[in-house]
Write an enzyme that holds these catalytic residues in place. Structure first.
Site, PDB file in Angstrom:
ATOM      1  N   GLU A 176       0.830  -1.216   0.000  1.00 24.69           N
ATOM      2  CA  GLU A 176       0.000   0.000   0.000  1.00 24.69           C
ATOM      3  C   GLU A 176       0.864   1.265   0.000  1.00 24.69           C
ATOM      4  O   GLU A 176       1.151   1.826   1.052  1.00 24.69           O
ATOM      5  CB  GLU A 176      -0.942   0.023   1.221  1.00 24.69           C
ATOM      6  CG  GLU A 176      -1.861   1.236   1.199  1.00 24.69           C
ATOM      7  CD  GLU A 176      -2.728   1.381   2.448  1.00 24.69           C
ATOM      8  OE1 GLU A 176      -3.609   2.267   2.440  1.00 24.69           O
ATOM      9  OE2 GLU A 176      -2.528   0.635   3.410  1.00 24.69           O
ATOM     10  N   LYS A 213      -2.795  -2.009  -2.775  1.00 25.67           N
ATOM     11  CA  LYS A 213      -3.828  -1.110  -2.252  1.00 25.67           C
ATOM     12  C   LYS A 213      -3.391   0.310  -2.591  1.00 25.67           C
ATOM     13  O   LYS A 213      -2.364   0.788  -2.096  1.00 25.67           O
ATOM     14  CB  LYS A 213      -4.015  -1.299  -0.741  1.00 25.67           C
ATOM     15  CG  LYS A 213      -5.108  -0.384  -0.155  1.00 25.67           C
ATOM     16  CD  LYS A 213      -5.517  -0.801   1.249  1.00 25.67           C
ATOM     17  CE  LYS A 213      -6.530   0.183   1.818  1.00 25.67           C
ATOM     18  NZ  LYS A 213      -7.124  -0.257   3.089  1.00 25.67           N
TER      19      LYS A 213
END
Length: 295
Positions: A176, A213
């Protein structure tokens, strides 16, 4: 790694619930839920209250595997129980939802327009416990604020370096590198980030699986080639500070991108709601995010 869970993450319809606010963001999460800081005095009391909130969410009939395919947990949540079962087991066995664990320790100070992750000195221990608790994958978060090629490369280097340790432990890392939605250079950051991620994906072994993400891109479908990459299980989007309605609208413009929302999922929940009110508020949130994810 369970093959059925991998299949669900690859092809399941729905989204991932991010229930992983940690020490630093817990007071904020509780405040949004209607629990003020004067209602607890110690960290233990605070974590008890946030576990009650998460238990209420996870046990709600609105939290179901027809629309939610995964949930990201904070370490304390993984180590606690819901109805006599460890949270990961409860999610997997009672709810049919794939459990993930946030393993980073927060962000370092900004440098070169980015915030790397603080060192994770106990990563091996966390991964061992995650396996014992039947966790499927992990999550690592960094933040990009400026279109600084050196900074963005450092973020992706760190993410994949740790990601490879996670793969070696038999877990699937959610990588992420969040681009700050308020960055004046957001679009440029995303172009640089995509190129860096792509070069790392192409170097992975055939059986190495990762998830990504990412902030919802300024240019719709920018991440199409990452979504289609053979080493990528799924690409999910964070809400990043957008309201739920705004995040949903932006998400709908991106084919194949599904939600992994945190605050946008829980923004209408309150400790003082009746069970009926709470379940309806959660159900409405879940349904709207689900619809935006399967468009």
């Amino acid at each position: 790694m369970q093959q059925s869970q991998l299949e669900k993450m690859k092809n399941g319809n729905g989204f991932i619930a991010a229930l992983d606010q940690s020490g630093g963001s817990t007071p904020k999460a509780l405040a949004l839920y209607g629990v003020s800081e004067d209602q607890y005095t110690t960290n233990n009391e605070m974590f008890d209250l946030v576990h009650e909130m998460r238990t209420r969410i996870i046990t709600s009939p609105a939290f179901d595997s027809d629309r939610i395919i995964g949930a990201i947990l904070f370490e304390q949540t993984m180590d606690r129980e819901i109805e006599g079962m460890y949270t990961g087991d409860y999610l997997a066995e009672k709810k049919g939802v794939v459990p993930f664990l946030k393993v980073d320790k927060g962000l370092a100070d900004e440098s070169n327009g980015v915030q790397l992750m603080k060192p994770i000195d106990d990563l091996d221990d966390k991964l061992k416990r995650a396996n014992e608790r039947h966790i499927f994958g992990t999550k690592l978060r960094s933040v990009i604020k400026e279109a600084n090629p050196e900074g963005i490369k450092a973020v992706v280097d760190q993410q994949f370096e740790i990601g490879k340790q996670i793969i070696a432990a038999g877990l699937v890392p959610i990588i992420e590198p969040e681009v700050d939605i308020n960055s004046p250079e957001k679009e440029k950051c995303e172009e640089l980030l995509k190129a860096e991620i792509r070069s790392y994906l192409d170097q992975l072994g055939q059986d190495d699986q990762v998830m990504l993400k990412l902030s919802i891109p300024t240019v719709a479908n920018l991440y199409k080639e990452l979504i289609e990459h053979p080493n990528v299980v799924r690409v999910v989007a964070l809400s990043g500070g957008y309201s739920r309605d705004e995040a949903n609208e932006k998400l709908k413009e991106n084919n194949g991108l599904i939600a992994s929302f945190s605050r946008a999922l829980t923004q209408d929940l309150n400790v003082n709601q009746t069970e009926e009110e709470f379940n309806k508020a959660l159900g409405d949130a879940v349904d709207s995010i689900y619809q935006a994810s399967i468009k």
